[in-house]
Motif scaffolding. Structure first.
Motif, PDB file in Angstrom:
ATOM      1  N   VAL A  36       0.841  -1.205   0.000  1.00  0.00           N
ATOM      2  CA  VAL A  36       0.000   0.000   0.000  1.00  0.00           C
ATOM      3  C   VAL A  36       0.873   1.251   0.000  1.00  0.00           C
ATOM      4  O   VAL A  36       0.646   2.190  -0.769  1.00  0.00           O
ATOM      5  CB  VAL A  36      -0.957  -0.004   1.212  1.00  0.00           C
ATOM      6  CG1 VAL A  36      -1.731   1.314   1.264  1.00  0.00           C
ATOM      7  CG2 VAL A  36      -1.916  -1.188   1.138  1.00  0.00           C
ATOM      8  N   ARG A  37       1.896   1.258   0.823  1.00  0.00           N
ATOM      9  CA  ARG A  37       2.750   2.446   0.915  1.00  0.00           C
ATOM     10  C   ARG A  37       3.526   2.690  -0.386  1.00  0.00           C
ATOM     11  O   ARG A  37       3.809   3.837  -0.738  1.00  0.00           O
ATOM     12  CB  ARG A  37       3.703   2.305   2.104  1.00  0.00           C
ATOM     13  CG  ARG A  37       2.982   2.321   3.456  1.00  0.00           C
ATOM     14  CD  ARG A  37       3.949   2.404   4.627  1.00  0.00           C
ATOM     15  NE  ARG A  37       3.230   2.464   5.888  1.00  0.00           N
ATOM     16  CZ  ARG A  37       3.095   1.438   6.719  1.00  0.00           C
ATOM     17  NH1 ARG A  37       3.651   0.261   6.429  1.00  0.00           N
ATOM     18  NH2 ARG A  37       2.413   1.577   7.848  1.00  0.00           N
ATOM     19  N   ARG A  38       3.856   1.626  -1.093  1.00  0.00           N
ATOM     20  CA  ARG A  38       4.617   1.793  -2.341  1.00  0.00           C
ATOM     21  C   ARG A  38       3.736   2.185  -3.516  1.00  0.00           C
ATOM     22  O   ARG A  38       4.195   2.870  -4.426  1.00  0.00           O
ATOM     23  CB  ARG A  38       5.367   0.492  -2.670  1.00  0.00           C
ATOM     24  CG  ARG A  38       6.638   0.305  -1.855  1.00  0.00           C
ATOM     25  CD  ARG A  38       7.469  -0.871  -2.335  1.00  0.00           C
ATOM     26  NE  ARG A  38       6.828  -2.149  -2.015  1.00  0.00           N
ATOM     27  CZ  ARG A  38       6.405  -3.022  -2.902  1.00  0.00           C
ATOM     28  NH1 ARG A  38       6.538  -2.759  -4.190  1.00  0.00           N
ATOM     29  NH2 ARG A  38       5.852  -4.161  -2.523  1.00  0.00           N
ATOM     30  N   ILE A  45      -3.287   8.342   4.346  1.00  0.00           N
ATOM     31  CA  ILE A  45      -4.713   8.630   4.542  1.00  0.00           C
ATOM     32  C   ILE A  45      -5.527   7.347   4.423  1.00  0.00           C
ATOM     33  O   ILE A  45      -6.438   7.089   5.212  1.00  0.00           O
ATOM     34  CB  ILE A  45      -5.192   9.676   3.511  1.00  0.00           C
ATOM     35  CG1 ILE A  45      -4.458  10.997   3.742  1.00  0.00           C
ATOM     36  CG2 ILE A  45      -6.706   9.866   3.588  1.00  0.00           C
ATOM     37  CD1 ILE A  45      -4.753  12.052   2.689  1.00  0.00           C
ATOM     38  N   ALA A  46      -5.183   6.523   3.426  1.00  0.00           N
ATOM     39  CA  ALA A  46      -5.948   5.292   3.204  1.00  0.00           C
ATOM     40  C   ALA A  46      -5.825   4.327   4.376  1.00  0.00           C
ATOM     41  O   ALA A  46      -6.771   3.595   4.687  1.00  0.00           O
ATOM     42  CB  ALA A  46      -5.477   4.616   1.921  1.00  0.00           C
ATOM     43  N   LEU A  47      -4.659   4.313   5.022  1.00  0.00           N
ATOM     44  CA  LEU A  47      -4.438   3.380   6.124  1.00  0.00           C
ATOM     45  C   LEU A  47      -4.869   3.935   7.473  1.00  0.00           C
ATOM     46  O   LEU A  47      -4.861   3.208   8.468  1.00  0.00           O
ATOM     47  CB  LEU A  47      -2.959   2.996   6.189  1.00  0.00           C
ATOM     48  CG  LEU A  47      -2.438   2.139   5.028  1.00  0.00           C
ATOM     49  CD1 LEU A  47      -0.915   2.045   5.071  1.00  0.00           C
ATOM     50  CD2 LEU A  47      -3.063   0.742   5.052  1.00  0.00           C
ATOM     51  N   PHE A  52      -9.339  -0.574   6.285  1.00  0.00           N
ATOM     52  CA  PHE A  52      -8.781  -0.239   4.976  1.00  0.00           C
ATOM     53  C   PHE A  52      -9.846  -0.543   3.925  1.00  0.00           C
ATOM     54  O   PHE A  52     -10.321  -1.678   3.803  1.00  0.00           O
ATOM     55  CB  PHE A  52      -7.518  -1.067   4.741  1.00  0.00           C
ATOM     56  CG  PHE A  52      -6.810  -0.785   3.448  1.00  0.00           C
ATOM     57  CD1 PHE A  52      -6.357   0.500   3.139  1.00  0.00           C
ATOM     58  CD2 PHE A  52      -6.585  -1.804   2.538  1.00  0.00           C
ATOM     59  CE1 PHE A  52      -5.690   0.749   1.952  1.00  0.00           C
ATOM     60  CE2 PHE A  52      -5.908  -1.568   1.350  1.00  0.00           C
ATOM     61  CZ  PHE A  52      -5.465  -0.276   1.057  1.00  0.00           C
ATOM     62  N   ALA A  53     -10.245   0.452   3.159  1.00  0.00           N
ATOM     63  CA  ALA A  53     -11.382   0.321   2.246  1.00  0.00           C
ATOM     64  C   ALA A  53     -11.039  -0.534   1.033  1.00  0.00           C
ATOM     65  O   ALA A  53      -9.901  -0.541   0.556  1.00  0.00           O
ATOM     66  CB  ALA A  53     -11.843   1.705   1.787  1.00  0.00           C
ATOM     67  N   LEU A  54     -12.065  -1.224   0.514  1.00  0.00           N
ATOM     68  CA  LEU A  54     -11.868  -2.069  -0.654  1.00  0.00           C
ATOM     69  C   LEU A  54     -11.439  -1.237  -1.860  1.00  0.00           C
ATOM     70  O   LEU A  54     -10.572  -1.669  -2.633  1.00  0.00           O
ATOM     71  CB  LEU A  54     -13.149  -2.844  -0.986  1.00  0.00           C
ATOM     72  CG  LEU A  54     -13.090  -3.738  -2.237  1.00  0.00           C
ATOM     73  CD1 LEU A  54     -11.994  -4.788  -2.121  1.00  0.00           C
ATOM     74  CD2 LEU A  54     -14.454  -4.401  -2.476  1.00  0.00           C
ATOM     75  N   HIS A  55     -12.009  -0.045  -2.012  1.00  0.00           N
ATOM     76  CA  HIS A  55     -11.624   0.758  -3.186  1.00  0.00           C
ATOM     77  C   HIS A  55     -10.152   1.184  -3.107  1.00  0.00           C
ATOM     78  O   HIS A  55      -9.492   1.341  -4.132  1.00  0.00           O
ATOM     79  CB  HIS A  55     -12.559   1.971  -3.349  1.00  0.00           C
ATOM     80  CG  HIS A  55     -12.440   2.994  -2.257  1.00  0.00           C
ATOM     81  ND1 HIS A  55     -11.472   3.980  -2.246  1.00  0.00           N
ATOM     82  CD2 HIS A  55     -13.193   3.184  -1.136  1.00  0.00           C
ATOM     83  CE1 HIS A  55     -11.623   4.737  -1.174  1.00  0.00           C
ATOM     84  NE2 HIS A  55     -12.656   4.279  -0.473  1.00  0.00           N
TER      85      HIS A  55
END
Length: 405
Positions: A36-38, A45-47, A52-55
């Motif tokens: 995710v970070r890469r 923000i996403a994490l 953690f959202a599917l989108h």
């Protein structure tokens, strides 16, 4: 940017991959968080939320494979579903005589490609010449203008996909390597198809890859298995010229890749003469969008290979046509200090010379003391084994003589 999807990609498989990433990220699995970070443009923000959202997982997966987002990935996979062909999945033992002739005749771009297959196709046709009347795809694979004319008169269409590979007839003609026909027959057969409405940009996606294998790709031939196992069409220059004159787009990324491995530049000369340097988007680039590599990526690969292998004439040609080669250092083609040193793939220079059938280099390496009995680290094969596998018969003879000394 170019897609980095695996062979035969599946939307269902990638949906599962996204859901798995979502669960693993929620569970704090280190590899998932690192992915995710890469790849996520707003990872922090996403994490941040509790879940953690599917989108966000879908966006991460899409960007990992070279797409700007999930919609672009889905668009490509939906297009690829109708265009993908995996020649390795054909069971030739279950085919009719006409379909088997088609399959044996054409380049598959798999390990199956080899001269004995095309000889078998020629033998099959000689034993059953009437098979070209079974369908238009067999007539096209035989480069038989009379059989094609009969098929067209009977109502066959040049845009219908069929035969063992699900191709248009023009592709069977362009990828066929057996039986040998005359230049006049080949051009007459191709002209019949084009006059009847065949698409000069016809192609397919090999195992779902995002770089199309077009009619031109088939005509120009070659590739990773070398010029004996994946040869050019016997009348490549004339047939490619016909396709280009009838509207084939000159930017053919797969053809450029397949022909970049050796010094010959005849394909580039022809493509540049028909607008390769400044052509607008191709039908395939418009159709597949961001899944295809950019022109910058295409040229970067060509420049890198030419520079690393000392292809100075190719670099000069690219520069003359406006491709930016500034600052590129061309490797000096010279023998290694130790002719038996293994490269990163565990092979010697003599292995590679044998694969390419470069008799001059083989002689130079042998004169410098290269040992022809050394086996490579990956296949445990000597240079002679490499030459035999690549059907480089002259190189194989040279190496056998050296091993008897």
């Amino acid at each position: 940017m170019a897609s980095m999807l695996p062979d035969n990609p599946s939307l269902n498989r990638l949906r599962v991959e996204a859901r798995t990433l979502q669960r693993q990220a929620d569970a704090g699995v280190a590899d998932a968080l690192d992915a995710v970070r890469r790849h996520h443009p707003r990872a922090d923000i996403a994490l941040a939320p509790d879940r953690f959202a599917l989108h966000d997982a879908q966006l991460t997966v899409a960007r990992r494979y070279g797409f700007s987002g999930w919609p672009g990935l889905v668009h490509f996979l939906e297009a690829a579903a109708a265009l993908s062909v995996d020649p390795a999945r054909i069971d030739e033992n279950e085919l009719s005589a006409a379909d088997k002739f088609c399959s044996l005749s054409v380049l598959h771009y798999t390990e199956a490609d080899a001269p004995p297959r095309w000889a078998a196709a020629a033998h099959l046709l000689a034993a059953a010449p009437e098979l070209v009347n079974d369908h238009i795809w067999a007539a096209a694979a035989a480069n038989d203008p009379d059989a094609l004319a009969r098929q067209l008169a009977a109502g066959a269409t040049v845009t219908e996909k069929g035969g063992p590979l699900g191709w248009e007839p023009l592709l069977y003609l362009c990828y066929s390597r057996s039986p040998a026909t005359s230049l006049d027959q080949t051009l007459a057969a191709a002209t019949l198809l084009l006059d009847a409405g065949a698409d000069p940009d016809a192609g397919y996606l090999w195992r779902g890859m995002s770089t199309p294998f077009t009619a031109l790709t088939g005509v120009f031939g070659e590739g990773e298995l070398g010029p004996r196992r994946q040869p050019r069409h016997p009348f490549a220059a004339d047939l490619a010229s016909l396709l280009l004159e009838r509207g084939a787009h000159p930017v053919d990324q797969q053809a450029l890749y397949n022909r970049m491995f050796r010094r010959d530049n005849s394909h580039l000369e022809l493509l540049f003469a028909h607008g390769l340097a400044d052509a607008g988007p191709s039908p395939w680039e418009r159709r597949l969008g961001e899944a295809m590599e950019t022109r910058a990526q295409m040229w970067r690969r060509q420049i890198s290979w030419a520079a690393e292998h000392g292809f100075s004439e190719r670099l000069s040609m690219l520069a003359r046509h406006g491709v930016d080669t500034a600052g590129v250092a061309v490797a000096v083609a010279d023998l290694p200090a130790d002719p038996d040193i293994l490269d990163d793939n565990g092979a010697t220079a003599l292995h590679h010379a044998a694969w390419d059938g470069d008799l001059e280099l083989i002689d130079r390496l042998l004169d410098a003391g290269a040992d022809p009995t050394i086996a490579d680290a990956k296949f445990d094969a000597t240079p002679l084994g490499w030459a035999e596998y690549a059907y480089q018969s002259e190189a194989a003879d040279r190496l056998r003589s050296a091993m008897r000394r």
